[in-house]
Design a protein around this motif. Structure first.
Motif, PDB file in Angstrom:
ATOM      1  N   VAL A 114       0.841  -1.200   0.000  1.00 46.31           N
ATOM      2  CA  VAL A 114       0.000   0.000   0.000  1.00 46.31           C
ATOM      3  C   VAL A 114       0.877   1.250   0.000  1.00 46.31           C
ATOM      4  N   ILE A 115       1.910   1.259   0.829  1.00 46.58           N
ATOM      5  CA  ILE A 115       2.818   2.407   0.902  1.00 46.58           C
ATOM      6  C   ILE A 115       3.540   2.605  -0.427  1.00 46.58           C
ATOM      7  N   ILE A 116       4.001   1.507  -1.033  1.00 44.65           N
ATOM      8  CA  ILE A 116       4.679   1.590  -2.327  1.00 44.65           C
ATOM      9  C   ILE A 116       3.745   2.173  -3.381  1.00 44.65           C
ATOM     10  N   ALA A 117       2.487   1.750  -3.375  1.00 45.99           N
ATOM     11  CA  ALA A 117       1.521   2.274  -4.348  1.00 45.99           C
ATOM     12  C   ALA A 117       1.335   3.775  -4.183  1.00 45.99           C
ATOM     13  N   LEU A 118       1.300   4.260  -2.953  1.00 48.34           N
ATOM     14  CA  LEU A 118       1.162   5.697  -2.715  1.00 48.34           C
ATOM     15  C   LEU A 118       2.404   6.463  -3.189  1.00 48.34           C
ATOM     16  N   VAL A 119       3.592   5.888  -2.951  1.00 46.70           N
ATOM     17  CA  VAL A 119       4.819   6.512  -3.452  1.00 46.70           C
ATOM     18  C   VAL A 119       4.818   6.507  -4.980  1.00 46.70           C
ATOM     19  N   ASN A 120       4.295   5.439  -5.568  1.00 44.37           N
ATOM     20  CA  ASN A 120       4.209   5.366  -7.024  1.00 44.37           C
ATOM     21  C   ASN A 120       3.320   6.470  -7.592  1.00 44.37           C
ATOM     22  N   MET A 121       2.276   6.852  -6.863  1.00 48.17           N
ATOM     23  CA  MET A 121       1.430   7.962  -7.316  1.00 48.17           C
ATOM     24  C   MET A 121       2.249   9.242  -7.437  1.00 48.17           C
ATOM     25  N   MET A 122       3.127   9.478  -6.449  1.00 57.81           N
ATOM     26  CA  MET A 122       3.983  10.660  -6.507  1.00 57.81           C
ATOM     27  C   MET A 122       4.949  10.555  -7.689  1.00 57.81           C
ATOM     28  N   GLN A 123       5.442   9.349  -7.949  1.00 55.60           N
ATOM     29  CA  GLN A 123       6.345   9.163  -9.085  1.00 55.60           C
ATOM     30  C   GLN A 123       5.638   9.441 -10.404  1.00 55.60           C
ATOM     31  N   ILE A 124       4.363   9.088 -10.495  1.00 57.73           N
ATOM     32  CA  ILE A 124       3.598   9.370 -11.712  1.00 57.73           C
ATOM     33  C   ILE A 124       3.515  10.877 -11.949  1.00 57.73           C
ATOM     34  N   VAL A 125       3.215  11.622 -10.893  1.00 57.24           N
ATOM     35  CA  VAL A 125       3.146  13.087 -11.020  1.00 57.24           C
ATOM     36  C   VAL A 125       4.482  13.647 -11.504  1.00 57.24           C
ATOM     37  N   LEU A 126       5.579  13.178 -10.916  1.00 52.96           N
ATOM     38  CA  LEU A 126       6.904  13.678 -11.293  1.00 52.96           C
ATOM     39  C   LEU A 126       7.271  13.275 -12.723  1.00 52.96           C
ATOM     40  N   ALA A 127       6.964  12.033 -13.100  1.00 58.41           N
ATOM     41  CA  ALA A 127       7.301  11.569 -14.454  1.00 58.41           C
ATOM     42  C   ALA A 127       6.567  12.384 -15.509  1.00 58.41           C
ATOM     43  N   PHE A 128       5.299  12.681 -15.273  1.00 53.89           N
ATOM     44  CA  PHE A 128       4.548  13.459 -16.261  1.00 53.89           C
ATOM     45  C   PHE A 128       4.833  14.953 -16.145  1.00 53.89           C
ATOM     46  N   THR A 129       5.352  15.392 -15.005  1.00 51.75           N
ATOM     47  CA  THR A 129       5.889  16.756 -14.923  1.00 51.75           C
ATOM     48  C   THR A 129       7.024  16.910 -15.931  1.00 51.75           C
ATOM     49  N   ILE A 130       7.882  15.895 -15.983  1.00 51.77           N
ATOM     50  CA  ILE A 130       9.001  15.901 -16.931  1.00 51.77           C
ATOM     51  C   ILE A 130       8.486  15.842 -18.360  1.00 51.77           C
ATOM     52  N   ALA A 131       7.523  14.951 -18.630  1.00 54.59           N
ATOM     53  CA  ALA A 131       6.990  14.809 -19.988  1.00 54.59           C
ATOM     54  C   ALA A 131       6.335  16.096 -20.464  1.00 54.59           C
ATOM     55  N   ILE A 132       5.593  16.762 -19.592  1.00 55.94           N
ATOM     56  CA  ILE A 132       4.950  18.029 -19.961  1.00 55.94           C
ATOM     57  C   ILE A 132       5.999  19.082 -20.303  1.00 55.94           C
ATOM     58  N   GLY A 133       7.073  19.154 -19.517  1.00 53.30           N
ATOM     59  CA  GLY A 133       8.117  20.140 -19.768  1.00 53.30           C
ATOM     60  C   GLY A 133       8.880  19.897 -21.052  1.00 53.30           C
ATOM     61  N   VAL A 134       9.024  18.631 -21.448  1.00 60.20           N
ATOM     62  CA  VAL A 134       9.798  18.294 -22.647  1.00 60.20           C
ATOM     63  C   VAL A 134       8.955  18.387 -23.909  1.00 60.20           C
ATOM     64  N   PHE A 135       7.716  17.890 -23.848  1.00 58.10           N
ATOM     65  CA  PHE A 135       6.917  17.720 -25.065  1.00 58.10           C
ATOM     66  C   PHE A 135       5.905  18.825 -25.336  1.00 58.10           C
ATOM     67  N   THR A 136       5.658  19.721 -24.380  1.00 59.55           N
ATOM     68  CA  THR A 136       4.634  20.741 -24.593  1.00 59.55           C
ATOM     69  C   THR A 136       5.151  22.137 -24.263  1.00 59.55           C
ATOM     70  N   LEU A 137       4.419  23.141 -24.767  1.00 53.16           N
ATOM     71  CA  LEU A 137       4.671  24.546 -24.481  1.00 53.16           C
ATOM     72  C   LEU A 137       3.424  25.133 -23.816  1.00 53.16           C
TER      73      LEU A 137
END
Length: 215
Positions: A114-137
């Protein structure tokens, strides 16, 4: 896991599911994701602290990439590739574990999952933060003139796209809409798995003998 080990896992864990086409296909995908996982070389001595350390390692990497890594040119594409690699890694390992497709994480405790899944949610936010910065304006998310988004703005857009199951209301271009759809879908899967694991935890009720003594 390449070679004999991979063939053994396919024969013992994946091939028996061939009578269920959807489970069989998903097991093959999870096995391929497992084959390219950084965690795979350590599976022979896999322990709970190993998995926890792996998750924390990726959290630190994504924080560093989201806050300081380049977002343009070839290096930007490399950074985005690392982030999206982690997305597929955590997605398919979560499905693998939740559906017992390849037997990768047998024997680990539910509270830790359960704890790992919650940490994974934060990782999803960070990963798509990176994707938004690279692929969009900025123009991909509003009618403002096109310019590079600030890192915190990328984080806010990623966080906003985490909640709804669909497309973020601020997404304008097809690139932004696609990123929003993928993030939302991955987040919903991880959230549902975390919720199911939380609900399956044993309740902390007193034992029957203790109740009798209290009576």
């Amino acid at each position: 896991m390449v070679g004999q080990r991979g063939l053994l896992l396919f024969r013992n864990q994946v091939w028996p599911k061939r009578s269920l086409p959807l489970s069989f296909l998903l097991a093959i995908v999870c096995l391929c994701s497992r084959a390219i996982s950084i965690l795979t070389p350590f599976e022979g001595r896999l322990r709970q602290y190993t998995v926890d350390s792996y998750v924390l390692f990726w959290l630190a990497v994504l924080i560093a990439l989201a806050t300081a890594a380049p977002r343009t040119g070839g290096w930007g594409m490399v950074v985005a590739s690392v982030a999206l690699y982690r997305v597929q890694d955590l997605l398919f390992s979560t499905l693998d574990d939740a559906l017992a497709l390849t037997g990768r994480f047998q024997g680990f405790t539910a509270p830790s999952k359960v704890i790992i899944a919650l940490v994974n949610m934060m990782q999803i936010v960070l990963a798509f933060t990176i994707a938004i910065g690279v692929f969009t304006l900025s123009s991909d998310w509003s009618n403002a003139p096109a310019h590079a988004l600030g890192r915190f703005n990328c984080f806010v857009l990623s966080w906003a796209g985490l909640i709804p199951f669909g497309v973020s209301s601020s997404a304008v271009s097809s690139d932004a809409q696609l990123i929003s759809i993928v993030e939302s879908a991955v987040a919903v899967i991880i959230l549902l798995v975390a919720l199911s694991r939380f609900l399956s935890l044993p309740s902390a009720t007193p034992s029957e003998p203790a109740n009798r003594r209290a009576a």
